[in-house]
Design a protein around this motif. Structure first.
Motif, PDB file in Angstrom:
ATOM      1  N   GLU A 186      37.887  37.127  41.920  1.00 55.67           N
ATOM      2  CA  GLU A 186      39.049  38.150  42.473  1.00 55.67           C
ATOM      3  C   GLU A 186      38.529  39.309  42.977  1.00 55.67           C
ATOM      4  O   GLU A 186      39.001  39.421  44.164  1.00 55.67           O
ATOM      5  CB  GLU A 186      40.063  38.220  41.274  1.00 55.67           C
ATOM      6  CG  GLU A 186      40.872  36.865  40.710  1.00 55.67           C
ATOM      7  CD  GLU A 186      41.606  37.291  39.515  1.00 55.67           C
ATOM      8  OE1 GLU A 186      41.280  38.329  38.878  1.00 55.67           O
ATOM      9  OE2 GLU A 186      42.345  36.587  39.139  1.00 55.67           O
ATOM     10  N   ARG A 206      37.476  38.276  46.715  1.00 54.92           N
ATOM     11  CA  ARG A 206      38.574  37.968  47.439  1.00 54.92           C
ATOM     12  C   ARG A 206      38.916  39.390  48.027  1.00 54.92           C
ATOM     13  O   ARG A 206      39.186  39.595  49.087  1.00 54.92           O
ATOM     14  CB  ARG A 206      39.647  37.068  46.712  1.00 54.92           C
ATOM     15  CG  ARG A 206      39.160  35.721  46.456  1.00 54.92           C
ATOM     16  CD  ARG A 206      40.047  35.105  45.432  1.00 54.92           C
ATOM     17  NE  ARG A 206      41.547  34.908  46.219  1.00 54.92           N
ATOM     18  CZ  ARG A 206      42.544  34.519  45.573  1.00 54.92           C
ATOM     19  NH1 ARG A 206      42.638  34.563  44.347  1.00 54.92           N
ATOM     20  NH2 ARG A 206      43.790  34.391  46.311  1.00 54.92           N
ATOM     21  N   LEU A 207      39.063  40.272  46.962  1.00 53.78           N
ATOM     22  CA  LEU A 207      39.546  41.613  47.461  1.00 53.78           C
ATOM     23  C   LEU A 207      38.326  42.475  48.111  1.00 53.78           C
ATOM     24  O   LEU A 207      38.765  43.342  48.937  1.00 53.78           O
ATOM     25  CB  LEU A 207      39.856  42.569  46.142  1.00 53.78           C
ATOM     26  CG  LEU A 207      41.202  42.031  45.372  1.00 53.78           C
ATOM     27  CD1 LEU A 207      40.886  43.087  44.088  1.00 53.78           C
ATOM     28  CD2 LEU A 207      42.371  42.599  46.227  1.00 53.78           C
ATOM     29  N   ASP A 208      37.240  41.889  47.990  1.00 50.90           N
ATOM     30  CA  ASP A 208      36.014  42.601  49.038  1.00 50.90           C
ATOM     31  C   ASP A 208      36.065  41.753  50.489  1.00 50.90           C
ATOM     32  O   ASP A 208      35.029  41.739  51.071  1.00 50.90           O
ATOM     33  CB  ASP A 208      34.817  42.520  48.141  1.00 50.90           C
ATOM     34  CG  ASP A 208      34.726  43.646  47.220  1.00 50.90           C
ATOM     35  OD1 ASP A 208      34.073  43.900  46.417  1.00 50.90           O
ATOM     36  OD2 ASP A 208      35.465  44.744  47.560  1.00 50.90           O
ATOM     37  N   ARG A 209      37.083  40.569  50.504  1.00 54.48           N
ATOM     38  CA  ARG A 209      36.954  40.113  51.717  1.00 54.48           C
ATOM     39  C   ARG A 209      35.861  39.246  52.024  1.00 54.48           C
ATOM     40  O   ARG A 209      35.371  39.163  53.262  1.00 54.48           O
ATOM     41  CB  ARG A 209      37.129  41.070  53.064  1.00 54.48           C
ATOM     42  CG  ARG A 209      38.510  41.810  52.888  1.00 54.48           C
ATOM     43  CD  ARG A 209      38.849  42.052  54.526  1.00 54.48           C
ATOM     44  NE  ARG A 209      39.650  43.120  54.501  1.00 54.48           N
ATOM     45  CZ  ARG A 209      40.347  43.718  55.635  1.00 54.48           C
ATOM     46  NH1 ARG A 209      40.173  43.014  56.809  1.00 54.48           N
ATOM     47  NH2 ARG A 209      40.870  44.631  55.610  1.00 54.48           N
ATOM     48  N   ARG A 228      34.532  35.318  51.699  1.00 57.35           N
ATOM     49  CA  ARG A 228      34.801  33.982  51.606  1.00 57.35           C
ATOM     50  C   ARG A 228      33.949  33.193  52.358  1.00 57.35           C
ATOM     51  O   ARG A 228      33.110  33.808  53.012  1.00 57.35           O
ATOM     52  CB  ARG A 228      36.413  34.056  52.212  1.00 57.35           C
ATOM     53  CG  ARG A 228      36.456  34.495  53.643  1.00 57.35           C
ATOM     54  CD  ARG A 228      37.997  34.391  53.972  1.00 57.35           C
ATOM     55  NE  ARG A 228      38.734  35.497  53.496  1.00 57.35           N
ATOM     56  CZ  ARG A 228      39.244  36.386  53.969  1.00 57.35           C
ATOM     57  NH1 ARG A 228      38.952  36.589  55.300  1.00 57.35           N
ATOM     58  NH2 ARG A 228      39.965  37.243  53.270  1.00 57.35           N
ATOM     59  N   ALA A 273      48.394  42.795  44.976  1.00 54.13           N
ATOM     60  CA  ALA A 273      47.247  42.684  45.377  1.00 54.13           C
ATOM     61  C   ALA A 273      47.144  41.198  46.086  1.00 54.13           C
ATOM     62  O   ALA A 273      45.863  40.998  46.707  1.00 54.13           O
ATOM     63  CB  ALA A 273      46.059  42.534  44.356  1.00 54.13           C
ATOM     64  N   ASN A 274      48.200  40.402  45.928  1.00 52.84           N
ATOM     65  CA  ASN A 274      48.171  39.120  46.359  1.00 52.84           C
ATOM     66  C   ASN A 274      47.102  38.294  45.797  1.00 52.84           C
ATOM     67  O   ASN A 274      46.740  37.144  46.301  1.00 52.84           O
ATOM     68  CB  ASN A 274      47.984  38.883  47.944  1.00 52.84           C
ATOM     69  CG  ASN A 274      49.389  38.980  48.479  1.00 52.84           C
ATOM     70  OD1 ASN A 274      50.024  38.025  48.220  1.00 52.84           O
ATOM     71  ND2 ASN A 274      49.541  39.446  49.641  1.00 52.84           N
ATOM     72  N   LEU A 275      46.928  38.551  44.484  1.00 53.97           N
ATOM     73  CA  LEU A 275      45.936  37.669  43.663  1.00 53.97           C
ATOM     74  C   LEU A 275      46.920  36.679  42.940  1.00 53.97           C
ATOM     75  O   LEU A 275      46.303  35.519  42.347  1.00 53.97           O
ATOM     76  CB  LEU A 275      45.259  38.452  42.753  1.00 53.97           C
ATOM     77  CG  LEU A 275      44.093  39.467  42.997  1.00 53.97           C
ATOM     78  CD1 LEU A 275      43.630  40.212  41.963  1.00 53.97           C
ATOM     79  CD2 LEU A 275      42.990  38.462  43.673  1.00 53.97           C
ATOM     80  N   PRO A 323      45.971  37.551  52.965  1.00 49.92           N
ATOM     81  CA  PRO A 323      44.746  37.227  52.015  1.00 49.92           C
ATOM     82  C   PRO A 323      44.531  38.679  51.123  1.00 49.92           C
ATOM     83  O   PRO A 323      44.877  39.439  51.548  1.00 49.92           O
ATOM     84  CB  PRO A 323      43.879  37.075  52.851  1.00 49.92           C
ATOM     85  CG  PRO A 323      44.311  36.789  54.282  1.00 49.92           C
ATOM     86  CD  PRO A 323      45.714  37.409  54.192  1.00 49.92           C
ATOM     87  N   PRO A 324      44.374  38.290  50.050  1.00 46.36           N
ATOM     88  CA  PRO A 324      43.784  39.651  49.098  1.00 46.36           C
ATOM     89  C   PRO A 324      42.698  40.282  49.906  1.00 46.36           C
ATOM     90  O   PRO A 324      41.883  39.712  50.569  1.00 46.36           O
ATOM     91  CB  PRO A 324      43.058  39.077  47.907  1.00 46.36           C
ATOM     92  CG  PRO A 324      43.762  37.469  47.914  1.00 46.36           C
ATOM     93  CD  PRO A 324      43.807  37.302  49.143  1.00 46.36           C
ATOM     94  N   GLY A 325      42.921  41.658  49.760  1.00 45.31           N
ATOM     95  CA  GLY A 325      41.699  42.570  50.661  1.00 45.31           C
ATOM     96  C   GLY A 325      42.293  42.779  52.013  1.00 45.31           C
ATOM     97  O   GLY A 325      41.481  43.732  52.511  1.00 45.31           O
ATOM     98  N   GLU A 326      43.559  42.311  52.548  1.00 46.55           N
ATOM     99  CA  GLU A 326      43.937  42.642  53.641  1.00 46.55           C
ATOM    100  C   GLU A 326      45.162  43.508  53.434  1.00 46.55           C
ATOM    101  O   GLU A 326      45.895  43.952  54.319  1.00 46.55           O
ATOM    102  CB  GLU A 326      44.243  41.674  54.608  1.00 46.55           C
ATOM    103  CG  GLU A 326      42.991  41.008  55.167  1.00 46.55           C
ATOM    104  CD  GLU A 326      43.329  39.895  56.039  1.00 46.55           C
ATOM    105  OE1 GLU A 326      44.300  39.801  56.920  1.00 46.55           O
ATOM    106  OE2 GLU A 326      42.200  38.924  56.274  1.00 46.55           O
ATOM    107  N   ILE A 340      44.514  47.704  49.582  1.00 48.89           N
ATOM    108  CA  ILE A 340      44.521  48.318  48.429  1.00 48.89           C
ATOM    109  C   ILE A 340      43.159  48.100  47.578  1.00 48.89           C
ATOM    110  O   ILE A 340      42.299  47.351  48.105  1.00 48.89           O
ATOM    111  CB  ILE A 340      45.740  47.314  47.415  1.00 48.89           C
ATOM    112  CG1 ILE A 340      45.133  45.892  47.544  1.00 48.89           C
ATOM    113  CG2 ILE A 340      47.063  47.438  47.798  1.00 48.89           C
ATOM    114  CD1 ILE A 340      44.439  45.345  46.306  1.00 48.89           C
ATOM    115  N   VAL A 379      34.003  44.225  55.755  1.00 47.61           N
ATOM    116  CA  VAL A 379      35.016  44.831  56.649  1.00 47.61           C
ATOM    117  C   VAL A 379      33.987  45.460  58.008  1.00 47.61           C
ATOM    118  O   VAL A 379      34.909  45.899  58.848  1.00 47.61           O
ATOM    119  CB  VAL A 379      35.883  45.433  56.268  1.00 47.61           C
ATOM    120  CG1 VAL A 379      36.748  45.059  55.047  1.00 47.61           C
ATOM    121  CG2 VAL A 379      35.326  46.849  55.600  1.00 47.61           C
TER     122      VAL A 379
END
Lengths: 306, 352
Positions: A202, A205-208, A210, B51-53, B72-75, B78, B104
């Motif tokens: 998770e 995923r939050l760190d983009r 993939r 967070a869209n998790l 997608p999470p991360g976009e 947050i 990013v």
């Protein structure tokens, strides 16, 4: 009262003595140590000693000849070919085995009926005996009547002699070995993947992260203990391959699919040349030791243990 | 400063279990909003949907003016701090912070500047090339915090980040988070099941139960003016004492607002009930008593000391009494309150 106290004292003393004997760690590990000594250590020293001797059980010869056995195997093209085949076999089956295992593991690492069923199905070859597998694949890879050539022909592709051809026999054996080991490797990888906490995925995923980024930067490093285990056991296992060669190709045609352990077996127990066979066994042991040491010193450092 | 808007949000898990149904909520920009409630109330699910998790089954969620459903999470711009820190164990502190920034496309120079800045902010400058296994729990939590700050997000999401810390460290981190919020002026959404944490940290508390919002307000509002029985009993340490009245309504009073006297003392205005101390807990400067009375068992928190089995007089002042109807909702109507008060008086008199 006096008699009862005396009986109690004797019982305590006996219990104490029993505890001392059977509680002693050396006594407890003695059975395992004896087995290892009798069936591993002693034969090892026996082989090491006899490798420097002209040892013939049939004719009753046992004479020290120095390094002659070693010289004979390293000038024997059939031994060198078997040794070379073993390295190729090891590199291909371990390398591709781990790659395919990781790919299948990543794909099957999901919950649900179809995935659970598929995991069971691909694990099945691992539990089937080499005898059954060999018979099945010998039929599939039969150059004249086998399913493999039939499929190749129907796709307009050239056919192969498979196990009957010198260029293709080792390749055929490797296909069977990879097929048999895929389920085991995949399951070990799946277990390793499930050991990675969900919150790491998770966070990634939050760190983009993939795709290949996630695979290369997060999953593989955290899977490294599992991959290292597969590497070490795979190398040792592949070097010791015997069953599949003995059942499917008997090392042929013309020694083209012969591997080291099978060569040792043939030399020692079919041609009764014990000296060279034992020298080859020592060489086999030395190679495994060096490769294992290299694995631990080179790859072991890159493994991340959580 | 960014607002978060929930419009008729629904969450149903595969298998049909609905944890959140038609929830509407506005989280004010720049606020430190606490989502508090018992385990299973849906607070973490709500946070994870921001967070869209977690996929949003129904309804819409906006961060600012942007609809985030399906992103997608991360976009969603947050940053999240997890209960288990979720820092990558195989990367150094530097690499943990840089990882998301690199993904990013932030240039190397800027990445290095941010890493140095955030680590200085959380006081971990000397640990930059250390791996998480060599850090304490508090230090790991700071790394997680530093990673979140480095992203310069619109919203900070925190899922019980202090749960794994010891009491002293938790108290210290609470102050640091409050200070951080003041400095950054971003919107913070903080999930906790600890209502003491909720009351001390947030400027807005959202009390949840069974996927529904029971009350939203400032800490003072939810404590002093609970809208229903759930909030009354959940908020406060301990929660409100309750007494069922014979018309189906419930009277409540806070343990902290109840006074205890020796039995011989003159009864003050309000209701006085005789009881016996059955349990005594020493809380440092205060004592928490469990009293056995003819009308029920009640908790009282006071600085005065009484002994076990000591008879006492428990005083309930009228202004500290709350009344709730059969549907567990707070009664505000004066005449209804009068009726309840009369029934309470009967109950107390009967119990004497």
């Amino acid at each position: 009262m006096g008699a009862e106290a005396a009986v109690a004292r004797t019982r305590r003393r006996r219990r104490g003595l029993l505890n001392k004997v059977f509680g002693c760690p050396y006594v407890l590990i003695a059975p395992a140590v004896i087995l290892i000594a009798v069936f591993s250590i002693q034969p090892l020293f026996f082989v090491l000693q006899k490798s420097f001797r002209n040892f013939d059980m049939v004719q009753g010869i046992d004479r020290f000849i120095g390094l002659a056995n070693y010289r004979s195997i390293f000038t024997n093209p059939l031994f060198l070919q078997a040794l070379g085949n073993t390295f190729v076999y090891m590199l291909c089956t371990v390398g591709f085995g781990i790659v395919f295992g990781v790919l299948f593991g990543l794909f099957l690492n999901k919950r649900g009926g179809m995935f659970d069923l598929t995991q069971s199905v691909i694990f099945t070859p691992h539990i089937i005996s080499y005898v059954s597998i060999s018979v099945m694949w010998m039929w599939v890879l039969d150059p004249r009547a086998g399913m493999a050539n039939y499929l190749l022909q129907s796709l307009g592709l050239p056919t192969s002699m498979w196990m009957r051809g010198e260029e293709s026999s080792l390749f055929s054996v490797m296909i069977v070995a990879l097929w048999k080991g895929l389920g085991y490797t995949s399951l070990i990888v799946i277990a390793g993947l499930q050991n990675i906490p969900p919150y790491i995925y998770e966070s990634a995923r939050l760190d983009r992260s993939r795709g290949f980024n996630l695979l290369g930067r997060i999953i593989l490093p955290l899977l490294s203990p599992t991959l290292f285990f597969l590497l070490v056991t795979g190398v040792i296992g592949s070097f010791g391959t015997f069953d599949i060669i003995n059942l499917m190709t008997v090392g042929g045609p013309n020694n083209s699919s012969n591997l080291l352990v099978h060569w040792i077996y043939q030399t020692g127990f079919q041609f009764f040349r014990m000296g060279p066979a034992m020298a080859a066994s020592v060489v086999y042991l030395a190679i495994i030791a060096v490769i294992s040491l290299l694995n631990f010193t080179v790859f072991g450092k890159k493994v991340h243990y959580q | 400063m960014t607002k978060i808007l929930f419009e008729r949000v629904k969450k149903t898990y595969p298998g049909g279990h609905t944890v959140i149904e038609g929830l509407d909520l506005t989280i004010d920009p720049g606020s430190f909003t606490i989502l508090v409630g018992p385990s299973g109330c849906g607070k973490t699910t709500l946070l994870r949907m921001i967070a869209n998790l977690e996929t949003i089954t129904g309804g819409k969620i906006f961060i600012g003016d942007r609809l985030i459903n399906g992103l997608p999470p991360g976009e969603c711009e947050i940053a999240m701090v997890f209960q288990n820190y979720a820092i990558y164990p195989h990367m150094t502190v530097r690499k943990n912070i840089e990882f998301g920034l690199k993904n990013v496309g932030i240039p190397k120079g800027e990445r290095e500047r941010r890493v140095a800045s955030v680590l200085s902010q959380v006081g971990l400058g000397e640990c930059i090339d250390v791996k998480p296994s060599a850090l304490s729990g508090g230090q790991r939590q700071r790394v997680a915090l530093a990673r979140a700050i480095s992203k310069d997000p619109k919203v900070f999401l925190m899922d019980e980040p202090l749960s794994n810390l010891d009491a002293k460290l938790r108290s210290q981190m609470r102050s640091e988070l409050i200070e951080l919020h003041r400095q950054l002026k971003s919107t913070f959404v903080f999930v906790t099941h600890d209502q003491v944490e909720a009351m001390t940290m947030g400027d807005c508390i959202v009390v949840m139960s069974d996927g529904r919002i029971m009350q939203k307000g400032s800490p003072k509002e939810v404590y002093s003016d609970p809208k229903n029985l759930f909030v009354a009993t959940f908020i406060g340490d301990p929660g409100m004492n309750l007494l069922k009245l014979d018309n189906g309504s419930t009277a409540g009073f806070r343990p902290r607002k109840t006074r205890l006297f020796k039995p011989a003392a003159k009864e003050a205005a309000g209701f006085a009930v005789r009881g016996t101390v059955t349990v005594k807990e020493v809380l440092g400067g205060d004592f928490l008593y469990l009293l056995d009375t003819p009308i029920g068992r009640f908790k009282v928190k006071t600085e005065d000391e009484f002994d076990f089995d000591e008879p006492v007089l428990m005083q309930l002042a009228g202004e500290n009494l709350y009344y709730f109807d059969k549907d567990e909702q707070r009664i505000y109507d004066a005449s209804a309150i009068g009726g309840c008060r009369a029934r309470l008086a009967e109950a107390v008199a009967h119990g004497r």
